[in-house]
Structure formats: C-alpha cells, structure tokens
Design an enzyme around this catalytic site. Structure first.
Site, PDB file in Angstrom:
ATOM      1  NE  ARG A  54      -4.062  -2.085   1.558  1.00  0.00           N
ATOM      2  CZ  ARG A  54      -5.070  -2.445   2.304  1.00  0.00           C
ATOM      3  NH1 ARG A  54      -5.244  -1.545   3.563  1.00  0.00           N
ATOM      4  NH2 ARG A  54      -6.032  -3.161   2.203  1.00  0.00           N
ATOM      5  CG  ASP A 159     -14.191   6.497   7.686  1.00  0.00           C
ATOM      6  OD1 ASP A 159     -14.809   5.938   8.048  1.00  0.00           O
ATOM      7  OD2 ASP A 159     -13.111   6.739   7.352  1.00  0.00           O
TER       8      ASP A 159
HETATM    9  C1  LIG Z   1     -13.757  -1.786   8.038  1.00  0.00           C
HETATM   10  S1  LIG Z   1     -14.498  -0.085   7.845  1.00  0.00           S
HETATM   11  C2  LIG Z   1     -16.240  -0.175   8.968  1.00  0.00           C
HETATM   12  C3  LIG Z   1     -17.239   0.499   8.167  1.00  0.00           C
HETATM   13  C4  LIG Z   1     -18.670   0.317   8.901  1.00  0.00           C
HETATM   14  N1  LIG Z   1     -18.475   0.849  10.286  1.00  0.00           N
HETATM   15  C5  LIG Z   1     -19.134  -1.315   8.855  1.00  0.00           C
HETATM   16  O1  LIG Z   1     -18.868  -1.937   9.961  1.00  0.00           O
HETATM   17  O2  LIG Z   1     -19.355  -1.772   7.832  1.00  0.00           O
HETATM   18  C6  LIG Z   1     -13.639   0.770   9.119  1.00  0.00           C
HETATM   19  C7  LIG Z   1     -13.495   2.206   9.117  1.00  0.00           C
HETATM   20  O3  LIG Z   1     -12.788   3.141  10.026  1.00  0.00           O
HETATM   21  C8  LIG Z   1     -12.099   3.915   9.553  1.00  0.00           C
HETATM   22  N2  LIG Z   1     -10.986   4.480  10.501  1.00  0.00           N
HETATM   23  C9  LIG Z   1      -9.850   3.850  10.647  1.00  0.00           C
HETATM   24  N3  LIG Z   1      -9.221   4.572  11.950  1.00  0.00           N
HETATM   25  C10 LIG Z   1      -9.993   5.503  12.176  1.00  0.00           C
HETATM   26  C11 LIG Z   1      -9.643   6.641  13.035  1.00  0.00           C
HETATM   27  N4  LIG Z   1      -8.872   6.579  13.632  1.00  0.00           N
HETATM   28  N5  LIG Z   1     -10.883   7.428  13.292  1.00  0.00           N
HETATM   29  C12 LIG Z   1     -11.954   7.366  12.431  1.00  0.00           C
HETATM   30  N6  LIG Z   1     -12.111   6.367  11.492  1.00  0.00           N
HETATM   31  C13 LIG Z   1     -11.249   5.592  11.381  1.00  0.00           C
HETATM   32  C14 LIG Z   1     -11.470   3.616   8.214  1.00  0.00           C
HETATM   33  O4  LIG Z   1     -11.299   4.799   7.366  1.00  0.00           O
HETATM   34  C15 LIG Z   1     -12.492   2.756   7.496  1.00  0.00           C
HETATM   35  O5  LIG Z   1     -13.602   3.360   6.731  1.00  0.00           O
END
Ligand SMILES: C[S@@+](CC[C@H](N)C(=O)[O-])C[C@H]1O[C@@H](n2cnc3c(N)ncnc32)[C@H](O)[C@@H]1O
Length: 292
Positions: A54, A159
């Site tokens: 990545r 997000d």
């Molecule tokens: C696997 S997705 C989950 C999406 C949704 N909540 C679901 O369960 O389908 C995880 C998300 O967390 C976000 N994320 C990761 N670290 C974060 C942070 N420190 N603050 C806010 N969002 C974060 C990522 O960008 C990603 O979009």
C-alpha cells in the site's frame, strides 16, 4: 527487506521501468509508529507485506522512488495532505448495506417504536466508510418515521478517510454493491441510474438530506458534536490497541444521551473495558438513565 509485490496497472512507459518499491524493517517500523501515533492503528507483525504494497502504491502515485524521500516529505508536509493520503491507503474500508443485520432489526423492533420525543432522533455512524452504514440507517428510519409523521432522524456520519467520505457523499453505488438478501427492498427505495449511470443506484434527495458527513479522527478528543441517541461504532476498534479502545469507548459513552445505545461490531468486545454501560444483547450496549 519487505518487497512490494504490487504490479502497477496501466503505468506509462517511464513508470513501468521503475523497480518494485522495497521497504526495510526500519521503514516498516517508522510507518507503524506514525500510524499508531496519528490514527491509533496497530500495524503489528504480519502486516509487512500489506503495508509495503500500500505504501509502495502511494509512493508511485506521488512519484517518490525512495522511502527516505517519501518519509521526509510526510514529516515536512504541514498541510497534512500526505498524512491523509497515507491513512487512506492503510485503512480497510470494507462495508456493505445491512452489514450485521441484527443491529438494524434492533433499531426497527425496539429503538424506533419507543421514540416519543418531538425532537428528531440523533444517530452517529462513527466510522461510516463509504456510506453504506449511515444510508442503511437513513433508509429504514425514513420508512419508520415517515409513516408515523414523526420528524426524520438526523444522522452524523464520520470517518478519517477522505477518500471513503468522498464516495459516501456522492450517495451512488454500482448494482454489485447491492447484492444482499435485502437487495429487492433496497432497489425499491433507491433511484435507478439511466444512460451513463446504467447499472448504478443512488440515494433519494430526502435520504441524502438526513445524513451529514464529517471527517473525525476517533483517537483524538472529539469535536463539539453534541449527544446522540444511538452511536454505531462498528468494525473500527479492531484496529486499535486495548488502551485506545478504552479511551474511545469512554468518549463515546460520554456522547450518549441517557438511555442511548452504543452498537459495536459483532467481532468486537468491550470485555476488559470499564464503560459503565449496560449490556443489552451481543454488540449492543445502553447508557443508564432512560425514563423507560
Ligand atoms: C472496516 S470499515 C467499517 C465500516 C462500517 N462501520 C462497517 O462496519 O461496515 C473501518 C473504517 O474505520 C475508519 N477508521 C480507521 N481509523 C480511524 C480513526 N482513527 N478515526 C476514524 N475512522 C477511522 C476507516 O477509514 C474505515 O472506513
């Protein structure tokens, strides 16, 4: 050495002559430390290949051929833009409509029918990724509240990934993203694209109006966003250390109205975290103090 096995697609002649990006274990340690400090993300052992692929892809996109130069730029960049691009490339945005359906059933069967206040319900989707989660909430809430002539809930969707938020804000999804047991229901409630949008579906304006998108880093003290009746914080805590999880849960609990619900991913657990919330059913917690 950690070699990025990524083969860039459609590179120009000059770019395709570039050798694969190679990260040393020290480079990996630098990226891991930065990801932990800035975003709370734990890139433990076993993630080397993924990170190399990545970061390598991002370096190519930004035309860096050495990690040293790239890292120097990352540290010197006062705009924070490069850091944002790094987090966009390191996080997994996997999500889907009606993911972990039990939570949506719980809203429809218990939370929405019990709502008696004249103010709109406030719901926060705290790691909303590309928008499927907040739009699923908006669609089912719209159906429930409209038929009862109650005001539609207000949904804050946040997000850290600007890339994911850009997609979410467009509210348009290719038909493949709607492959789900509830796909016929979804198709009925979305607008079907025509012409160049053939094969796409988009949210109706009244659904888009229910959702406000915002970039929020969950590991920092939260901005002034008020209190919520329901918070979805699903499938993001898995990336964080136990200590970061505990701090986040305490901030989320502080943002709940009395009687408000916290919904976490079904593979996440609050075991070992002091939160003071009541356990309602798997992956559902409630703040005490509700009138009923
Ligand atoms: C696997 S997705 C989950 C999406 C949704 N909540 C679901 O369960 O389908 C995880 C998300 O967390 C976000 N994320 C990761 N670290 C974060 C942070 N420190 N603050 C806010 N969002 C974060 C990522 O960008 C990603 O979009």
């Amino acid at each position: 050495m950690i070699r990025s096995t990524l083969q860039p697609k459609a590179l120009s002649g000059a770019q395709s002559s570039l050798s694969p990006i190679v990260l040393t274990h020290r480079d990996f340690a630098l990226i891991s430390a930065l990801a932990h400090e800035e975003f709370g993300i734990e890139l433990g052992p076993g993630k080397e290949q993924l990170v190399a692929a990545r970061v390598g892809k991002l370096m190519r996109r930004l035309s860096f051929s050495s990690f040293r130069e790239f890292y120097g730029h990352l540290q010197a960049d006062r705009t924070g833009q490069c850091l944002t691009q790094l987090i966009d490339s390191l996080t997994t945005n996997h999500t889907s409509f009606f993911r972990e359906q039990a939570h949506f059933a719980f809203l429809v069967q218990h939370v929405f029918p019990a709502w008696e206040s004249s103010r709109p319900m406030r719901i926060w989707s705290a790691a909303c990724s590309t928008g499927e989660e907040p739009y699923t909430i908006a669609l089912i809430a719209n159906e429930h509240f409209q038929s009862r002539r109650q005001p539609a809930p207000h949904i804050l969707a946040s997000d850290i990934s600007t890339h994911a938020l850009d997609t979410a804000q467009k509210g348009a999804y290719p038909a493949q993203r709607l492959q789900h047991a509830l796909a016929p229901w979804l198709r009925k409630h979305l607008l079907r694209g025509e012409g160049q949008w053939d094969g796409w579906y988009r949210m109706r304006p009244e659904i888009m109006d229910m959702v406000e998108f915002r970039r929020i880093n969950l590991i920092h003290p939260l901005p002034d966003i008020g209190r919520f009746d329901v918070i979805f914080c699903r499938n993001v805590m898995i990336y964080f250390s136990h200590q970061t999880q505990a701090q986040l849960v305490s901030r989320l609990a502080a943002c709940l109205e009395p009687g408000g619900y916290l919904l976490v991913g079904h593979s996440e657990t609050l075991t070992g975290i002091q939160h003071g919330l009541q356990h309602v059913q798997p992956a559902i917690y409630r703040k005490r103090g509700a009138s009923k």
